[in-house]
Design an enzyme around this catalytic site. Structure first.
Site, PDB file in Angstrom:
ATOM      1  N   GLY A 250       0.830  -1.210   0.000  1.00  0.00           N
ATOM      2  CA  GLY A 250       0.000   0.000   0.000  1.00  0.00           C
ATOM      3  C   GLY A 250       0.863   1.258   0.000  1.00  0.00           C
ATOM      4  O   GLY A 250       2.092   1.202   0.061  1.00  0.00           O
TER       5      GLY A 250
ATOM      6  N   GLY B 270      -3.596  -3.046  -2.366  1.00  0.00           N
ATOM      7  CA  GLY B 270      -2.189  -2.691  -2.579  1.00  0.00           C
ATOM      8  C   GLY B 270      -1.786  -2.882  -4.037  1.00  0.00           C
ATOM      9  O   GLY B 270      -2.512  -3.498  -4.816  1.00  0.00           O
TER      10      GLY B 270
ATOM     11  N   LEU C  50      -0.443 -15.722  10.938  1.00  0.00           N
ATOM     12  CA  LEU C  50       0.764 -15.951  10.134  1.00  0.00           C
ATOM     13  C   LEU C  50       1.898 -16.357  11.075  1.00  0.00           C
ATOM     14  O   LEU C  50       2.090 -15.739  12.123  1.00  0.00           O
ATOM     15  CB  LEU C  50       1.134 -14.641   9.400  1.00  0.00           C
ATOM     16  CG  LEU C  50       2.429 -14.633   8.602  1.00  0.00           C
ATOM     17  CD1 LEU C  50       2.307 -15.506   7.350  1.00  0.00           C
ATOM     18  CD2 LEU C  50       2.790 -13.193   8.187  1.00  0.00           C
TER      19      LEU C  50
ATOM     20  N   GLY D  11      -0.256 -10.876  18.316  1.00  0.00           N
ATOM     21  CA  GLY D  11       0.190 -12.210  18.733  1.00  0.00           C
ATOM     22  C   GLY D  11       1.573 -12.525  18.185  1.00  0.00           C
ATOM     23  O   GLY D  11       2.431 -13.086  18.892  1.00  0.00           O
TER      24      GLY D  11
ATOM     25  N   TYR E 278     -14.614   1.104   9.080  1.00  0.00           N
ATOM     26  CA  TYR E 278     -13.206   1.504   9.210  1.00  0.00           C
ATOM     27  C   TYR E 278     -12.959   2.093  10.601  1.00  0.00           C
ATOM     28  O   TYR E 278     -12.038   1.681  11.317  1.00  0.00           O
ATOM     29  CB  TYR E 278     -12.879   2.530   8.130  1.00  0.00           C
ATOM     30  CG  TYR E 278     -11.437   2.963   8.085  1.00  0.00           C
ATOM     31  CD1 TYR E 278     -10.435   2.066   7.717  1.00  0.00           C
ATOM     32  CD2 TYR E 278     -11.075   4.277   8.381  1.00  0.00           C
ATOM     33  CE1 TYR E 278      -9.108   2.476   7.652  1.00  0.00           C
ATOM     34  CE2 TYR E 278      -9.749   4.690   8.309  1.00  0.00           C
ATOM     35  CZ  TYR E 278      -8.773   3.795   7.947  1.00  0.00           C
ATOM     36  OH  TYR E 278      -7.462   4.197   7.880  1.00  0.00           O
TER      37      TYR E 278
END
Ligand code: UDP
Length: 321
Positions: A10, A36, A61, A102, A145
Protein backbone atom coordinates in the site's frame (compact mmCIF):
# COMPACT_ATOMS: atom_id res chain seq x y z
CA UNK A 1 16.72 -5.08 12.90
CA UNK A 2 14.16 -7.18 11.00
CA UNK A 3 10.68 -5.66 10.87
CA UNK A 4 7.44 -7.08 9.53
CA UNK A 5 5.19 -4.53 7.86
CA UNK A 6 1.64 -5.48 6.91
CA UNK A 7 0.18 -3.53 4.01
CA UNK A 8 3.63 -3.16 2.45
CA UNK A 9 2.09 -2.99 -1.04
CA UNK A 10 0.00 0.00 0.00
CA UNK A 11 0.85 3.67 -0.16
CA UNK A 12 2.13 4.16 3.39
CA UNK A 13 3.38 0.58 3.78
CA UNK A 14 5.55 1.06 0.71
CA UNK A 15 7.10 4.33 1.90
CA UNK A 16 7.62 2.99 5.40
CA UNK A 17 9.31 -0.15 4.04
CA UNK A 18 11.60 2.09 1.98
CA UNK A 19 12.48 4.08 5.10
CA UNK A 20 13.47 0.97 7.09
CA UNK A 21 15.47 -0.40 4.13
CA UNK A 22 17.26 2.93 3.66
CA UNK A 23 18.45 2.70 7.28
CA UNK A 24 19.93 -0.76 6.69
CA UNK A 25 17.15 -2.85 8.25
CA UNK A 26 15.46 -5.94 6.77
CA UNK A 27 11.77 -5.86 5.96
CA UNK A 28 9.24 -8.68 5.59
CA UNK A 29 6.32 -7.15 3.70
CA UNK A 30 2.94 -8.84 4.08
CA UNK A 31 -0.01 -7.98 1.84
CA UNK A 32 -2.94 -9.73 0.18
CA UNK A 33 -3.08 -7.09 -2.57
CA UNK A 34 -6.81 -6.35 -2.28
CA UNK A 35 -6.01 -2.65 -2.42
CA UNK A 36 -2.19 -2.69 -2.58
CA UNK A 37 -0.17 -2.39 -5.80
CA UNK A 38 2.01 -5.21 -7.16
CA UNK A 39 4.24 -2.43 -8.61
CA UNK A 40 5.17 -1.36 -5.06
CA UNK A 41 6.24 -4.92 -4.19
CA UNK A 42 8.19 -5.13 -7.42
CA UNK A 43 10.06 -1.94 -6.56
CA UNK A 44 10.77 -3.02 -2.94
CA UNK A 45 11.93 -6.45 -4.13
CA UNK A 46 14.91 -4.84 -5.88
CA UNK A 47 16.47 -4.78 -2.39
CA UNK A 48 17.72 -8.19 -1.04
CA UNK A 49 16.78 -7.20 2.49
CA UNK A 50 13.11 -7.15 1.44
CA UNK A 51 10.99 -10.32 1.41
CA UNK A 52 7.35 -10.46 0.36
CA UNK A 53 4.67 -12.72 1.84
CA UNK A 54 1.37 -12.77 -0.06
CA UNK A 55 -1.02 -13.32 2.85
CA UNK A 56 -4.28 -12.01 4.33
CA UNK A 57 -3.27 -11.03 7.86
CA UNK A 58 -6.84 -11.59 9.08
CA UNK A 59 -5.63 -15.22 9.11
CA UNK A 60 -2.76 -15.94 11.57
CA UNK A 61 0.76 -15.95 10.13
CA UNK A 62 3.83 -17.79 11.42
CA UNK A 63 7.28 -16.41 10.65
CA UNK A 64 10.33 -18.63 11.10
CA UNK A 65 12.93 -15.81 11.23
CA UNK A 66 13.45 -13.52 14.18
CA UNK A 67 11.32 -10.39 14.08
CA UNK A 68 12.24 -7.27 16.08
CA UNK A 69 9.36 -5.04 15.05
CA UNK A 70 5.81 -5.47 13.73
CA UNK A 71 4.05 -2.52 12.08
CA UNK A 72 0.40 -3.13 11.20
CA UNK A 73 -0.50 -0.99 8.18
CA UNK A 74 -2.77 -3.39 6.29
CA UNK A 75 -6.28 -2.05 5.68
CA UNK A 76 -8.33 -0.53 2.94
CA UNK A 77 -7.99 3.15 3.87
CA UNK A 78 -9.80 5.10 1.17
CA UNK A 79 -13.55 5.49 1.82
CA UNK A 80 -14.26 4.11 -1.69
CA UNK A 81 -12.24 1.00 -0.81
CA UNK A 82 -13.62 0.35 2.63
CA UNK A 83 -17.18 0.86 1.40
CA UNK A 84 -16.47 -1.73 -1.31
CA UNK A 85 -14.75 -4.13 1.15
CA UNK A 86 -16.59 -3.55 4.44
CA UNK A 87 -16.07 -6.99 5.94
CA UNK A 88 -12.36 -7.38 5.04
CA UNK A 89 -11.90 -3.88 6.53
CA UNK A 90 -13.52 -4.94 9.81
CA UNK A 91 -11.54 -8.17 9.80
CA UNK A 92 -8.12 -6.67 9.13
CA UNK A 93 -8.65 -4.02 11.81
CA UNK A 94 -9.85 -6.56 14.39
CA UNK A 95 -8.54 -10.06 13.59
CA UNK A 96 -5.53 -8.62 11.72
CA UNK A 97 -4.62 -6.51 14.74
CA UNK A 98 -5.04 -9.52 17.05
CA UNK A 99 -2.88 -11.69 14.77
CA UNK A 100 -0.12 -9.11 14.42
CA UNK A 101 -0.09 -8.45 18.17
CA UNK A 102 0.19 -12.21 18.73
CA UNK A 103 3.09 -12.36 16.30
CA UNK A 104 4.86 -9.49 18.08
CA UNK A 105 4.31 -11.21 21.45
CA UNK A 106 5.70 -14.52 20.20
CA UNK A 107 8.83 -12.81 18.85
CA UNK A 108 9.23 -10.33 21.71
CA UNK A 109 9.02 -7.58 19.07
CA UNK A 110 8.01 -3.95 19.37
CA UNK A 111 4.59 -3.22 17.85
CA UNK A 112 3.22 -0.17 16.06
CA UNK A 113 -0.44 0.18 15.09
CA UNK A 114 -1.41 2.43 12.18
CA UNK A 115 -4.50 4.12 13.58
CA UNK A 116 -6.29 7.07 12.10
CA UNK A 117 -7.88 10.47 12.57
CA UNK A 118 -11.13 8.62 11.77
CA UNK A 119 -11.21 7.52 15.42
CA UNK A 120 -12.34 11.12 16.05
CA UNK A 121 -15.24 10.68 13.58
CA UNK A 122 -17.08 13.90 12.73
CA UNK A 123 -15.35 15.82 15.52
CA UNK A 124 -17.01 18.18 17.94
CA UNK A 125 -13.65 19.43 19.22
CA UNK A 126 -11.40 21.26 16.79
CA UNK A 127 -8.46 20.81 16.27
CA UNK A 128 -8.33 17.25 17.62
CA UNK A 129 -5.93 16.46 20.49
CA UNK A 130 -5.17 12.83 21.41
CA UNK A 131 -7.25 13.23 24.58
CA UNK A 132 -10.48 13.64 22.53
CA UNK A 133 -12.59 10.45 22.54
CA UNK A 134 -14.28 11.18 19.24
CA UNK A 135 -17.74 11.26 17.70
CA UNK A 136 -18.21 8.17 15.55
CA UNK A 137 -21.40 6.66 14.15
CA UNK A 138 -20.87 2.94 14.81
CA UNK A 139 -23.65 1.82 12.45
CA UNK A 140 -22.99 4.27 9.61
CA UNK A 141 -21.18 3.20 6.44
CA UNK A 142 -17.82 4.58 7.66
CA UNK A 143 -18.20 2.61 10.92
CA UNK A 144 -16.49 -0.40 9.30
CA UNK A 145 -13.21 1.50 9.21
CA UNK A 146 -13.60 3.77 12.23
CA UNK A 147 -14.79 1.12 14.66
CA UNK A 148 -12.24 -1.43 13.44
CA UNK A 149 -9.48 1.09 14.18
CA UNK A 150 -10.99 2.00 17.55
CA UNK A 151 -11.13 -1.70 18.43
CA UNK A 152 -7.53 -2.05 17.17
CA UNK A 153 -6.40 0.69 19.56
CA UNK A 154 -8.22 -1.00 22.47
CA UNK A 155 -6.66 -4.37 21.58
CA UNK A 156 -3.18 -2.82 21.31
CA UNK A 157 -3.53 -1.18 24.74
CA UNK A 158 -4.75 -4.50 26.21
CA UNK A 159 -1.67 -6.32 24.86
CA UNK A 160 0.49 -3.66 26.41
CA UNK A 161 -1.27 -3.70 29.79
CA UNK A 162 -1.94 -7.41 30.03
CA UNK A 163 1.11 -8.90 28.29
CA UNK A 164 3.63 -6.08 28.74
CA UNK A 165 4.12 -5.80 24.95
CA UNK A 166 6.01 -2.68 23.84
CA UNK A 167 3.38 -0.93 21.73
CA UNK A 168 2.99 2.35 19.85
CA UNK A 169 -0.16 3.84 18.25
CA UNK A 170 0.02 6.48 15.54
CA UNK A 171 -3.12 8.37 14.50
CA UNK A 172 -2.49 9.20 10.88
CA UNK A 173 -4.26 12.18 9.29
CA UNK A 174 -4.86 12.66 5.54
CA UNK A 175 -1.63 11.89 3.70
CA UNK A 176 -0.77 12.22 0.00
CA UNK A 177 2.18 11.88 -2.33
CA UNK A 178 3.69 9.74 -5.06
CA UNK A 179 2.58 6.08 -5.15
CA UNK A 180 -1.03 6.73 -4.24
CA UNK A 181 -3.05 4.80 -6.78
CA UNK A 182 -4.73 6.88 -9.48
CA UNK A 183 -8.00 5.11 -8.64
CA UNK A 184 -7.43 5.30 -4.87
CA UNK A 185 -10.57 7.43 -4.63
CA UNK A 186 -9.29 9.86 -2.02
CA UNK A 187 -9.50 13.53 -2.71
CA UNK A 188 -5.89 14.41 -3.59
CA UNK A 189 -5.43 11.59 -6.10
CA UNK A 190 -8.90 12.16 -7.57
CA UNK A 191 -8.35 15.89 -8.08
CA UNK A 192 -4.84 15.46 -9.52
CA UNK A 193 -5.88 12.74 -11.95
CA UNK A 194 -9.01 14.65 -12.98
CA UNK A 195 -7.09 17.91 -13.46
CA UNK A 196 -4.32 16.26 -15.48
CA UNK A 197 -6.80 14.42 -17.71
CA UNK A 198 -9.03 17.45 -18.15
CA UNK A 199 -11.93 15.56 -16.53
CA UNK A 200 -14.35 17.37 -14.18
CA UNK A 201 -13.04 17.89 -10.63
CA UNK A 202 -15.58 16.15 -8.39
CA UNK A 203 -16.29 18.16 -5.24
CA UNK A 204 -18.56 16.34 -2.81
CA UNK A 205 -21.04 18.69 -1.15
CA UNK A 206 -20.28 22.42 -1.27
CA UNK A 207 -16.55 21.89 -0.65
CA UNK A 208 -16.57 23.86 2.60
CA UNK A 209 -15.54 20.77 4.60
CA UNK A 210 -11.90 20.87 5.71
CA UNK A 211 -8.97 18.48 5.86
CA UNK A 212 -5.29 18.95 6.74
CA UNK A 213 -3.01 17.25 4.25
CA UNK A 214 0.42 15.86 5.10
CA UNK A 215 3.06 15.06 2.47
CA UNK A 216 4.05 11.40 2.69
CA UNK A 217 7.75 11.96 3.51
CA UNK A 218 6.79 14.03 6.55
CA UNK A 219 4.21 11.47 7.66
CA UNK A 220 6.67 8.58 7.38
CA UNK A 221 9.33 10.48 9.30
CA UNK A 222 6.89 11.07 12.18
CA UNK A 223 5.83 7.41 12.22
CA UNK A 224 9.45 6.24 12.12
CA UNK A 225 10.32 8.45 15.09
CA UNK A 226 7.33 7.20 17.06
CA UNK A 227 8.30 3.58 16.40
CA UNK A 228 11.73 4.31 17.89
CA UNK A 229 10.41 6.33 20.83
CA UNK A 230 11.60 4.79 24.11
CA UNK A 231 8.30 4.68 25.99
CA UNK A 232 5.26 6.44 24.49
CA UNK A 233 2.43 3.89 24.55
CA UNK A 234 -0.68 6.06 24.23
CA UNK A 235 -1.71 7.34 20.77
CA UNK A 236 0.15 10.16 19.02
CA UNK A 237 -1.31 12.30 16.21
CA UNK A 238 0.97 12.56 13.18
CA UNK A 239 -0.29 14.91 10.49
CA UNK A 240 0.09 18.37 9.05
CA UNK A 241 -2.01 20.95 10.92
CA UNK A 242 -2.36 23.26 7.87
CA UNK A 243 -6.14 23.09 7.34
CA UNK A 244 -7.80 23.84 4.00
CA UNK A 245 -11.29 23.52 2.56
CA UNK A 246 -11.84 21.01 -0.22
CA UNK A 247 -12.65 23.98 -2.47
CA UNK A 248 -9.22 25.48 -1.68
CA UNK A 249 -7.61 22.17 -2.54
CA UNK A 250 -9.43 22.04 -5.89
CA UNK A 251 -8.26 25.57 -6.70
CA UNK A 252 -4.64 24.77 -5.81
CA UNK A 253 -4.69 21.61 -7.93
CA UNK A 254 -6.21 23.42 -10.93
CA UNK A 255 -3.63 26.20 -10.68
CA UNK A 256 -0.57 23.98 -10.18
CA UNK A 257 -1.48 21.56 -12.97
CA UNK A 258 -2.49 24.40 -15.31
CA UNK A 259 -5.75 22.52 -15.89
CA UNK A 260 -8.89 23.82 -17.52
CA UNK A 261 -11.09 21.14 -15.90
CA UNK A 262 -14.54 22.29 -14.83
CA UNK A 263 -15.81 21.60 -11.30
CA UNK A 264 -18.63 19.10 -10.84
CA UNK A 265 -20.65 18.91 -7.62
CA UNK A 266 -21.57 15.46 -6.29
CA UNK A 267 -23.54 14.63 -3.13
CA UNK A 268 -21.72 14.76 0.20
CA UNK A 269 -21.14 11.20 1.42
CA UNK A 270 -22.88 9.96 4.59
CA UNK A 271 -21.07 10.93 7.83
CA UNK A 272 -18.34 12.82 5.95
CA UNK A 273 -16.46 14.73 8.70
CA UNK A 274 -17.05 18.49 8.36
CA UNK A 275 -13.65 19.46 9.74
CA UNK A 276 -10.39 17.74 10.57
CA UNK A 277 -7.12 19.14 11.87
CA UNK A 278 -4.53 17.45 14.06
CA UNK A 279 -3.30 19.04 17.25
CA UNK A 280 0.38 18.00 17.04
CA UNK A 281 1.60 19.60 20.24
CA UNK A 282 2.50 16.16 21.58
CA UNK A 283 4.37 14.99 18.45
CA UNK A 284 6.34 18.24 18.40
CA UNK A 285 7.37 17.74 22.01
CA UNK A 286 8.09 14.03 22.27
CA UNK A 287 9.21 13.24 18.71
CA UNK A 288 10.84 16.61 18.00
CA UNK A 289 8.92 16.36 14.73
CA UNK A 290 6.83 18.61 12.61
CA UNK A 291 5.93 18.58 8.91
CA UNK A 292 8.30 20.47 6.63
CA UNK A 293 6.41 20.34 3.33
CA UNK A 294 3.55 22.74 2.65
CA UNK A 295 0.59 21.75 0.48
CA UNK A 296 1.70 23.59 -2.66
CA UNK A 297 5.22 22.18 -2.50
CA UNK A 298 3.88 18.69 -1.77
CA UNK A 299 1.50 18.88 -4.73
CA UNK A 300 4.33 20.04 -6.99
CA UNK A 301 6.34 17.00 -5.87
CA UNK A 302 3.38 14.68 -6.49
CA UNK A 303 2.17 15.92 -9.90
CA UNK A 304 4.93 14.28 -12.02
CA UNK A 305 4.09 10.88 -10.54
CA UNK A 306 0.43 11.14 -11.54
CA UNK A 307 1.36 12.56 -14.93
CA UNK A 308 3.43 9.41 -15.47
CA UNK A 309 0.52 7.14 -14.47
CA UNK A 310 -1.84 8.84 -16.86
CA UNK A 311 0.61 8.75 -19.74
CA UNK A 312 1.53 5.08 -19.34
CA UNK A 313 -1.70 3.48 -18.08
CA UNK A 314 -4.51 5.84 -19.06
CA UNK A 315 -5.27 5.90 -15.31
CA UNK A 316 -8.59 7.32 -14.10
CA UNK A 317 -9.92 8.72 -10.82
CA UNK A 318 -12.59 6.85 -8.85
CA UNK A 319 -15.55 8.54 -7.22
CA UNK A 320 -18.03 7.19 -4.70
CA UNK A 321 -20.92 5.29 -6.33
N1 UDP B 1 -13.87 14.50 -1.64
C1 UDP B 1 -14.31 15.25 -2.72
N2 UDP B 1 -14.14 14.74 -3.96
C2 UDP B 1 -13.56 13.54 -4.21
C3 UDP B 1 -13.10 12.77 -3.12
C4 UDP B 1 -13.27 13.28 -1.84
O1 UDP B 1 -14.84 16.36 -2.55
O2 UDP B 1 -13.46 13.16 -5.40
C5 UDP B 1 -14.01 15.06 -0.28
C6 UDP B 1 -14.68 14.14 0.73
O3 UDP B 1 -16.09 14.31 0.73
C7 UDP B 1 -14.06 14.57 2.03
C8 UDP B 1 -12.66 15.05 1.62
O4 UDP B 1 -12.72 15.27 0.22
O5 UDP B 1 -14.77 15.68 2.57
C9 UDP B 1 -11.57 14.03 1.92
O6 UDP B 1 -11.99 12.79 1.39
P1 UDP B 1 -11.03 11.54 1.30
O7 UDP B 1 -11.82 10.46 0.62
O8 UDP B 1 -9.75 11.93 0.70
O9 UDP B 1 -10.72 11.11 2.78
P2 UDP B 1 -11.42 11.28 4.22
O10 UDP B 1 -10.69 12.38 4.86
O11 UDP B 1 -12.88 11.61 4.04
O12 UDP B 1 -11.21 9.96 4.84
Amino acid sequence: MRVLITGAAGFLGYHLSKRFLADGHSVIGVDNLITGSPANIESLSAEDRFAFVDHDISIPLRVADTVDGVLHFASPASPVDYLEHPIPTLKVGSLGTHNTLGLAKLHGARYLLASTSEVYGDPQIHPQPESYWGHVNPVGVRGVYDEAKRFAEAMTMAYHRHHGLETRIVRIFNTYGPRMRAADGRVVSNFLVQALRGDPITIYGDGSQTRSFCFVDDEVEGIYRLFHHPNRVEPVNVGNPAEVTIRDLAEAVIELTGSSSPVERLPLPEDDPKVRQPDITLARRILDWEPETGLREGLIRTIPYFRGLIETDDAQARTLP
